[in-house]
Design a protein around this motif. Structure first.
Motif, PDB file in Angstrom:
ATOM      1  N   ALA A 171       9.498  -1.547  -5.024  1.00  0.00           N
ATOM      2  CA  ALA A 171       9.537  -0.514  -6.064  1.00  0.00           C
ATOM      3  C   ALA A 171       8.131  -0.059  -6.420  1.00  0.00           C
ATOM      4  O   ALA A 171       7.859   1.148  -6.523  1.00  0.00           O
ATOM      5  N   ALA A 172       7.201  -1.045  -6.566  1.00  0.00           N
ATOM      6  CA  ALA A 172       5.842  -0.691  -6.977  1.00  0.00           C
ATOM      7  C   ALA A 172       5.147   0.124  -5.897  1.00  0.00           C
ATOM      8  O   ALA A 172       4.480   1.129  -6.183  1.00  0.00           O
ATOM      9  N   LEU A 173       5.309  -0.292  -4.631  1.00  0.00           N
ATOM     10  CA  LEU A 173       4.596   0.401  -3.561  1.00  0.00           C
ATOM     11  C   LEU A 173       5.161   1.797  -3.326  1.00  0.00           C
ATOM     12  O   LEU A 173       4.432   2.728  -3.003  1.00  0.00           O
ATOM     13  N   ARG A 174       6.490   1.919  -3.525  1.00  0.00           N
ATOM     14  CA  ARG A 174       7.080   3.233  -3.275  1.00  0.00           C
ATOM     15  C   ARG A 174       6.719   4.240  -4.355  1.00  0.00           C
ATOM     16  O   ARG A 174       6.613   5.433  -4.087  1.00  0.00           O
ATOM     17  N   SER A 175       6.528   3.742  -5.589  1.00  0.00           N
ATOM     18  CA  SER A 175       6.185   4.665  -6.664  1.00  0.00           C
ATOM     19  C   SER A 175       4.675   4.788  -6.824  1.00  0.00           C
ATOM     20  O   SER A 175       4.211   5.337  -7.809  1.00  0.00           O
ATOM     21  N   HIS A 209       9.322   2.539   5.764  1.00  0.00           N
ATOM     22  CA  HIS A 209       9.855   1.420   6.525  1.00  0.00           C
ATOM     23  C   HIS A 209       8.803   0.339   6.728  1.00  0.00           C
ATOM     24  O   HIS A 209       9.119  -0.847   6.744  1.00  0.00           O
ATOM     25  N   TYR A 210       7.542   0.772   6.846  1.00  0.00           N
ATOM     26  CA  TYR A 210       6.475  -0.234   6.918  1.00  0.00           C
ATOM     27  C   TYR A 210       6.358  -0.977   5.601  1.00  0.00           C
ATOM     28  O   TYR A 210       6.096  -2.187   5.572  1.00  0.00           O
ATOM     29  N   ILE A 211       6.555  -0.241   4.481  1.00  0.00           N
ATOM     30  CA  ILE A 211       6.503  -0.911   3.168  1.00  0.00           C
ATOM     31  C   ILE A 211       7.618  -1.939   3.070  1.00  0.00           C
ATOM     32  O   ILE A 211       7.396  -3.069   2.636  1.00  0.00           O
TER      33      ILE A 211
END
Lengths: 164, 100
Positions: free
Chosen positions: A105-109, B6-8
């Motif tokens: 969640a943190a990395l995507r936002s 997808h890497y994340i």
């Protein structure tokens, strides 16, 4: 190419689970080597060929050999590990899962994660990396050599038998 | 091209597996291996981001992470060998008397 990515991802995750779940430390080491090779293949897919080579040399060639040497020298492959309570293990797994969700969640936002400019295939080549390393990051490079020297001396001093 | 998401996902899952291993296992060698797993997950994400942003600095950071991992493994395994010589076990909870 896309299929290769998903295949390698599955291999990496499965062998990472093998590291955590196998009882015998030798099997853990072998699963970890499998994970490292899968990650090196991911680097090649990302056009980071030099980093992939360094990764295999450093991890599979040096670190894992060190691990195997210690396991074999100390005869740890016959050692029986006491298990934690089931509640503690379940809690650990639950915590790990929650951490995974939080990280995603943190990395995507974190912001705009679309590719900023057209992908440049030459980024991972040794020419570009060398220019960056020896122009911008020369001081960290030299400091890291000092760190290595300290680690080497420390390892020798710690592992040496004490002279009575 | 594979989306960055997808890497994340992949590196978050690998990192979480490493954390789970550290919490779950008691064998010190396996704990070290789980730490290596976490460092590798961060490396993978750094390489992916460097490729997607066309910035080679992140790949230089991966070098430094590898360097720290190598130094950590060498010193950590030396400490483990030293401890094993005093008391032949690698169970982590035997060594909680180091607190006193």
């Amino acid at each position: 190419m896309e299929i290769l990515f998903y295949l390698l991802a599955i291999v990496a995750i499965a062998s990472a689970l093998g590291v955590v779940l196998s009882k015998n430390p030798v099997y853990s080491v072998l699963s970890l080597i499998c994970t490292f090779f899968a990650i090196a293949a991911q680097y090649i897919l990302l056009n980071a060929q030099f980093l992939a080579a360094v990764h295999i040399i450093v991890y599979a060639g040096a670190i894992m050999v060190l691990f195997l040497f210690v396991i074999m020298l100390l005869n740890l492959n016959i050692l029986v590990e006491t298990q934690r309570f089931t509640t503690a293990r379940l809690t650990a797994a639950f915590t790990g899962g929650l951490l995974c969700l939080v990280l995603i969640a943190a990395l995507r936002s974190a912001g705009d994660i679309k590719a900023a400019n057209p992908a440049n295939a030459k980024i991972g080549l040794i020419e570009n990396l060398g220019m960056t390393l020896f122009n911008q990051y020369l001081l960290p490079f030299e400091v890291s050599s000092l760190l290595f020297l300290a680690a080497m001396v420390g390892a020798v001093v710690l592992a040496k038998k004490e002279i009575a | 091209m594979i989306p960055l998401d997808h890497y994340i996902y992949l590196s978050s899952i690998l990192f979480a597996i490493g954390v789970t291993g550290v919490l779950m296992r008691r064998n010190m060698i396996v704990l070290f291996m789980c730490i290596e797993l976490m460092l590798n997950a961060s490396n993978l994400l750094l390489v992916a981001l460097s490729q997607y942003h066309s910035d080679s600095a992140a790949q230089v950071f991966v070098f430094f992470v590898m360097l720290v991992a190598a130094a950590e493994a060498a010193v950590g395994l030396a400490i483990l060998v030293m401890l094993y010589r005093n008391n032949p076990t690698t169970q982590i909870d035997v060594w909680n008397r180091l607190k006193n």
